[in-house]
Every structure is written in structure tokens, then in C-alpha cells.
Design a protein around this motif. Sequence first.
Motif, PDB file in Angstrom:
ATOM      1  N   VAL A 179      -3.710  -4.904   4.162  1.00  0.00           N
ATOM      2  CA  VAL A 179      -2.620  -4.052   3.688  1.00  0.00           C
ATOM      3  C   VAL A 179      -2.699  -2.673   4.354  1.00  0.00           C
ATOM      4  N   LYS A 180      -3.900  -2.114   4.412  1.00  0.00           N
ATOM      5  CA  LYS A 180      -4.073  -0.790   5.030  1.00  0.00           C
ATOM      6  C   LYS A 180      -3.637  -0.813   6.488  1.00  0.00           C
ATOM      7  N   VAL A 181      -4.115  -1.797   7.237  1.00  0.00           N
ATOM      8  CA  VAL A 181      -3.784  -1.873   8.668  1.00  0.00           C
ATOM      9  C   VAL A 181      -2.290  -2.134   8.861  1.00  0.00           C
ATOM     10  N   GLY A 195       0.812  -1.206   0.000  1.00  0.00           N
ATOM     11  CA  GLY A 195       0.000   0.000   0.000  1.00  0.00           C
ATOM     12  C   GLY A 195       0.848   1.259   0.000  1.00  0.00           C
ATOM     13  N   ALA A 196       0.238   2.378  -0.299  1.00  0.00           N
ATOM     14  CA  ALA A 196       0.927   3.667  -0.254  1.00  0.00           C
ATOM     15  C   ALA A 196       1.103   4.098   1.200  1.00  0.00           C
ATOM     16  N   PRO A 197       2.125   4.901   1.499  1.00  0.00           N
ATOM     17  CA  PRO A 197       2.284   5.414   2.872  1.00  0.00           C
ATOM     18  C   PRO A 197       1.032   6.152   3.315  1.00  0.00           C
ATOM     19  N   PRO A 198       0.602   5.958   4.552  1.00  0.00           N
ATOM     20  CA  PRO A 198      -0.644   6.599   5.004  1.00  0.00           C
ATOM     21  C   PRO A 198      -0.506   8.112   5.121  1.00  0.00           C
ATOM     22  N   ARG A 199      -1.571   8.831   4.758  1.00  0.00           N
ATOM     23  CA  ARG A 199      -1.564  10.285   4.879  1.00  0.00           C
ATOM     24  C   ARG A 199      -1.762  10.711   6.321  1.00  0.00           C
ATOM     25  N   HIS A 200      -2.541   9.956   7.056  1.00  0.00           N
ATOM     26  CA  HIS A 200      -2.681  10.200   8.491  1.00  0.00           C
ATOM     27  C   HIS A 200      -2.821   8.846   9.162  1.00  0.00           C
ATOM     28  N   ASN A 201      -2.515   8.791  10.448  1.00  0.00           N
ATOM     29  CA  ASN A 201      -2.469   7.513  11.133  1.00  0.00           C
ATOM     30  C   ASN A 201      -3.243   7.600  12.442  1.00  0.00           C
ATOM     31  N   PRO A 202      -4.409   6.938  12.516  1.00  0.00           N
ATOM     32  CA  PRO A 202      -5.210   7.009  13.744  1.00  0.00           C
ATOM     33  C   PRO A 202      -4.489   6.421  14.950  1.00  0.00           C
ATOM     34  N   LEU A 203      -3.529   5.538  14.723  1.00  0.00           N
ATOM     35  CA  LEU A 203      -2.764   5.008  15.850  1.00  0.00           C
ATOM     36  C   LEU A 203      -1.955   6.117  16.516  1.00  0.00           C
ATOM     37  N   LEU A 204      -1.312   6.938  15.707  1.00  0.00           N
ATOM     38  CA  LEU A 204      -0.518   8.037  16.244  1.00  0.00           C
ATOM     39  C   LEU A 204      -1.400   9.155  16.789  1.00  0.00           C
ATOM     40  N   GLU A 205      -2.613   9.263  16.256  1.00  0.00           N
ATOM     41  CA  GLU A 205      -3.507  10.335  16.688  1.00  0.00           C
ATOM     42  C   GLU A 205      -4.256   9.986  17.969  1.00  0.00           C
ATOM     43  N   ARG A 206      -4.560   8.698  18.170  1.00  0.00           N
ATOM     44  CA  ARG A 206      -5.441   8.332  19.277  1.00  0.00           C
ATOM     45  C   ARG A 206      -4.843   7.345  20.277  1.00  0.00           C
ATOM     46  N   VAL A 207      -3.786   6.655  19.911  1.00  0.00           N
ATOM     47  CA  VAL A 207      -3.252   5.591  20.766  1.00  0.00           C
ATOM     48  C   VAL A 207      -1.874   5.925  21.325  1.00  0.00           C
ATOM     49  N   VAL A 208      -1.056   6.615  20.530  1.00  0.00           N
ATOM     50  CA  VAL A 208       0.343   6.886  20.890  1.00  0.00           C
ATOM     51  C   VAL A 208       0.514   8.342  21.305  1.00  0.00           C
ATOM     52  N   ARG A 209       1.284   8.552  22.369  1.00  0.00           N
ATOM     53  CA  ARG A 209       1.709   9.894  22.756  1.00  0.00           C
ATOM     54  C   ARG A 209       3.230   9.910  22.856  1.00  0.00           C
ATOM     55  N   LEU A 210       3.867  10.804  22.129  1.00  0.00           N
ATOM     56  CA  LEU A 210       5.321  10.947  22.158  1.00  0.00           C
ATOM     57  C   LEU A 210       5.698  12.016  23.167  1.00  0.00           C
ATOM     58  N   HIS A 211       6.735  11.736  23.964  1.00  0.00           N
ATOM     59  CA  HIS A 211       7.156  12.672  25.003  1.00  0.00           C
ATOM     60  C   HIS A 211       8.508  13.287  24.657  1.00  0.00           C
ATOM     61  N   GLU A 212       8.751  14.487  25.153  1.00  0.00           N
ATOM     62  CA  GLU A 212       9.953  15.236  24.790  1.00  0.00           C
ATOM     63  C   GLU A 212      11.242  14.513  25.175  1.00  0.00           C
ATOM     64  N   ASN A 213      11.201  13.669  26.189  1.00  0.00           N
ATOM     65  CA  ASN A 213      12.409  12.980  26.640  1.00  0.00           C
ATOM     66  C   ASN A 213      12.750  11.740  25.804  1.00  0.00           C
ATOM     67  N   GLY A 214      11.999  11.509  24.729  1.00  0.00           N
ATOM     68  CA  GLY A 214      12.268  10.362  23.862  1.00  0.00           C
ATOM     69  C   GLY A 214      11.463   9.130  24.185  1.00  0.00           C
ATOM     70  N   SER A 215      10.713   9.153  25.275  1.00  0.00           N
ATOM     71  CA  SER A 215       9.841   8.021  25.610  1.00  0.00           C
ATOM     72  C   SER A 215       8.482   8.212  24.947  1.00  0.00           C
ATOM     73  N   TYR A 216       7.583   7.323  25.203  1.00  0.00           N
ATOM     74  CA  TYR A 216       6.251   7.399  24.617  1.00  0.00           C
ATOM     75  C   TYR A 216       5.294   6.576  25.468  1.00  0.00           C
ATOM     76  N   THR A 217       4.018   6.833  25.275  1.00  0.00           N
ATOM     77  CA  THR A 217       2.964   6.066  25.935  1.00  0.00           C
ATOM     78  C   THR A 217       2.054   5.488  24.857  1.00  0.00           C
ATOM     79  N   ILE A 218       1.766   4.206  24.967  1.00  0.00           N
ATOM     80  CA  ILE A 218       0.843   3.552  24.046  1.00  0.00           C
ATOM     81  C   ILE A 218      -0.330   3.010  24.865  1.00  0.00           C
ATOM     82  N   SER A 219      -1.531   3.428  24.512  1.00  0.00           N
ATOM     83  CA  SER A 219      -2.722   3.051  25.269  1.00  0.00           C
ATOM     84  C   SER A 219      -3.569   2.090  24.449  1.00  0.00           C
TER      85      SER A 219
END
Length: 597
Positions: free
Chosen positions: A293-295, A239-263
Motif C-alpha cells: 500500500v505504501k509503495v 493509505g494516506a497521501p504521502p508526506r514526502h516522496n523519495p521517487l520525486l526527491e531522488r528519481v524524478v526531475r521536473l523541467h521548466e518546459n513541462g518535460s521531465y527526466t526519470i532515472s
Amino acid sequence: MIVLGYNGFTKGAELFGRLYGATGIDRNLLVGHDAAAALVIDGEVVAAVEEERLSRVKKTSDFPEQAIRWCLDSAGVELGEVDMFAFPWRFSETVGEQMIAQICGTDLSVPAKFDSLRRTGELYTDMLSREAVYGDFVRRTGHDLDPNKLALVPHHLAHLMCGAYLAGGGDAAFLVSDGRAEILSAVMGELRNGVVRVFDESSVEMTSSLGVAYGRITRYLGFVPNNDEYKVMGLAAYGAPPRHNPLLERVVRLHENGSYTISIPRDQQAYYALFDDLFDGDSVKREEFDFRVKVAGLAQHMVEAITAHQVRTLTAASGLDNLLFEGGLALNCVANSKMLERSSFTGMEVSFGASDPGVAIGAAVYTAGLRNRPAEAVTTPYLGPSFDERHVLDALAAYADRVDWQEEADVAAVSDRTAELLAEKNVVGWFQGRTEFGPRALGSRSILANPAFPDIKDIINVRVKHREPFRPFAPVVLESEAPRVFAMGKKTASPYMTFVFPVREEYQERIPGACHVDGTARVQTVNERQNPALAGLLRAFTERTEVPCLLNTSFNVAGEPIVCSPRDALECFLATEIDYLVIDRFVVTKKHPSDTP
């Protein structure tokens, strides 16, 4: 000094099945999977093998009794002569307290918290604690081990030490990311002058594991987590690279210290419902190729975005030129290539033991006091069992009613005859020398074919490997020829299939069988020093055909470990539509029914 590293728990599968309802292969995939043993003598890894290669149980987490015995026997060492035994998990009392605190800090109901504490307590007492690990070793080996000779090495440190040793030592920044260690899932830092410094503020808790998140999407798509993630990676290329990603928008939070939270919920029914909502899916759509393919593309994009976030932080905090990447996430070779090319690092290494087989090596070299590999020590993945001509002939004789064989005069004759067979549309089982260590077949226990045939991938997937038709194959190429065929960017070699490169346009039509749908290939480079038999075959094949590489895939069928012994190879050969088997100096063919008296 003699040090034996090992990974695996006798009770793992039983406990995960009884306490957590895991069934089938899942029972082996939580802690201790890829059980293995490795032997270090005077600073050099002299032997290493995964238990599955000997027990023939795929991804086993069992105590590696056979692997330990083979490593010792191969070096002529008795258990009593081993100075230290190194185990790549350290569930100390402090870790136990943290596990309790994590459970109590969740939003579970009080009864659910007590139930989780009960199950975790039984797991800790019966399997994870130092006393349980020690008792497991004594029961399975019968050896009255001095407790002071058992070293427990933190899991992520074992990963790091494997990568650092196999890379030859030296200063490097590092990232270790996997499903879980004791309580964390990812750490980063630097190895400078032999001293490990972890950037604690950037560590990621197990509850936000990227490996687990990717595994849950793997299961959602109908595959086995901790086993089939590479299928998701392969699907993403359709598939083509996604234009937007609901995982990054609703599930993942990136933190300034390089860590992240996945809910993502832990309960399977709950995260299926979440994914259906995120991806607009349902039980019918999950079976559709385009939906998968999309997922897969969204999951792959999530991995690339999060690892890029980590590398940005690591680059700023370290300032070193080289990067070591280890852990299960380091097998995502598509993300690896993008990490390197988009970063300021000039070099990046991912070892052949990057996933959990390698922690047996890492625990051993750490316990041996090695921070840098001795200059004279050989770095090679070919660390497992080999078989002399007598063993090969005995195996052939046992199958004489089903196979014929022809003996070639020497190594050169074997190369020439095999090149002749591969010039045609033949699939060849290639069995030479010592078994390779790790999840990739690197030309010792491989299935080889000619990538000039456009349909060769379909032939191998359907008729030989018995697996999904969308799966790509890796080309193996002489290191000296690789830059001519592939756009390798900052890399000059890729000996362990841990990076993906674009196939140069002028070669895409010449080696269509080696090109994935997006025009890339997961490349293995080889030279005379690393694997003289395979290098000789490549030279003979290229001289005969002017095709610069061969397809290389693991010598097994879906669901089976890579073959180890001559009998394993013959069984696989006879159960598939592999055309020829080249084992040592013998070229083996199948008898036709009319040939049998």
C-alpha cells in the motif's frame, strides 16, 4: 473511402522472448500489445475488435488476422476493396538513426552497446521496418497489397486521432502519455482548426517513460507491468497521501518546459535494489499488504505530480478550454479526475480506446483524412461482434446437459426479470448486443450485481473473478441520476469508466459495494441512446429496489480476455459461481447434479 487500421506483429512475442528474455505474457507487452483492427467507411468507424476477444489470448501482440477478417466480413467488404491500410507505428529510417544514437549515447560499456545494437537491429529488420510490416501483412493475409496502400502512422499521432475523433472533433489541447512510442513516451500540444501542433520542447524521451517507471514498480510489487497497473492504483487508496516522496526527491526531475527526466535502471535486479533502498524494502516486505500500500501510494503520487506538471505547462502554452488525454497513462482514472479539477480546463475527454486498442481506430481515421468526426457519425464503443438468436440457441443446445434456460418475451421482460434477480444477492452475467471495444466492459459483456450488499465485492472477487480481494468495482448509473449520487465536479457524464468521483455521503451507506475504501467510485454513466438495454435494466432495477446503480465488472476471470461469443460466456458462467446468465432474451441457470439424467 474504406480504410482498415490494425495493430500487431507476428514476430513480436518470439523476438522479445529470444532477444530480451521475456517470458509468459511479458512477451506480448512491449510493442504491439492489445492487437486490434478497425474499419472506417466514408468517415465512420463501423467495426472494431481486439484480437484477444477472438483468439482468446490475453493482451496478444500477434498480427490481428482474425480481427481483420471479422471487421471486413461484418461490413461485407473484401480485402481488395479497401482503399488504404493504416498501421499505428512508423519506425522510419530517421527513427532508426535516432534509436542508434540513443544506444550510443548511454553509459553502457562498449560490449553492452554492441549487444544492444545487435538486438535492436534484428528487431528493426525483422519486425519494425516498413519492409517488415509490409511483408508481415502479405504473409498473414495472402493479399498482394499495393505498397502505396500501406500507411504507417506515428504511434502517438494514432493515439491522438483516436481521442480527437471519438470526442467529436473541435479545438483542444492534448497530452499523450504511454510506455513508449517510436522514440518518445509523452507529447503535448494542441489541435486547432484540424492542424496538429506538437510542443516539441515538452516531449519526453522513451528513456524517461512515466509508464515504464510505473510498470517497474508494478513488477516490484509482484504484478505484471503493462497489464496490472490498475491494481497498484487501487492499492494506493488504502493509505494516506504521502508526506514526502523519495521517487520525486531522488528519481524524478521536473523541467521548466513541462518535460521531465526519470532515472531508473533498466535491469530488473538493479531497479529492485534501487526500490528496496528508496522504500526500505526487501523480498519479505514486498509480500506484506501495508508495504505494498505504501509503495503503491508513492507510485500513484508520482503519476499525479508529473501529470500535474505537464498540465500546468500545457495550460500556459495553449489557452484552449478542452483537454484530450490519451495513451496508457490515461487509464489512471484517479489521476485523470485530479488533473481536470485542479486545472483551468473546463472539459477533459479520455476515450474508450485510450490505451493501445485505440491506435487501430486512430491510424484509420487519420489515414482517412479525418481531423473532426462527421456530425452524423455515431460515437459508440459497441463496435464488435454480435450474435443472433440462432447462434445463442445453438450455443445453449451444445451445453444442454449442463444448463437450463427460460426465454423472455421481449426486452422489457428481460429487464424486469434481471432486475428481480439482482434485487437479491445474485451475481448475473449480462451478454447483450455488440461486444464493446477497449479494456473496459461497458455493459455489453459485463458481470452485474447489487451494490447495496456490503460483502458483494468479496463475493465477486473471490468466488467469481478469482482475483485479489482489495480490488474495487465500478458502478454503472443512468446519466441523469449520476450527479445526485456522485460528486462529479466539472464532468456531467463519464461513459467509459475513465474518471473517479467521490460517492456523496448520503449514498455511501446505500451502495457500500460501489464505494472504494476511500469513498470514491470509478463511475460509468449510461443513457438510452448509448445502450438502451442497459439503461432499461437500470430503470427497472431502481424502480424495484430504490438503489440507483449496479456494480459492473468485466465478464471474465483473471487472466482471460473478456468474453465475446455465447460459447465464451457459457464457459465462463460454468467455471465460476456466477448465479445467472442473461444472454439476449434467455435467462440461463446451471443444472444441479441431480437434474442430470
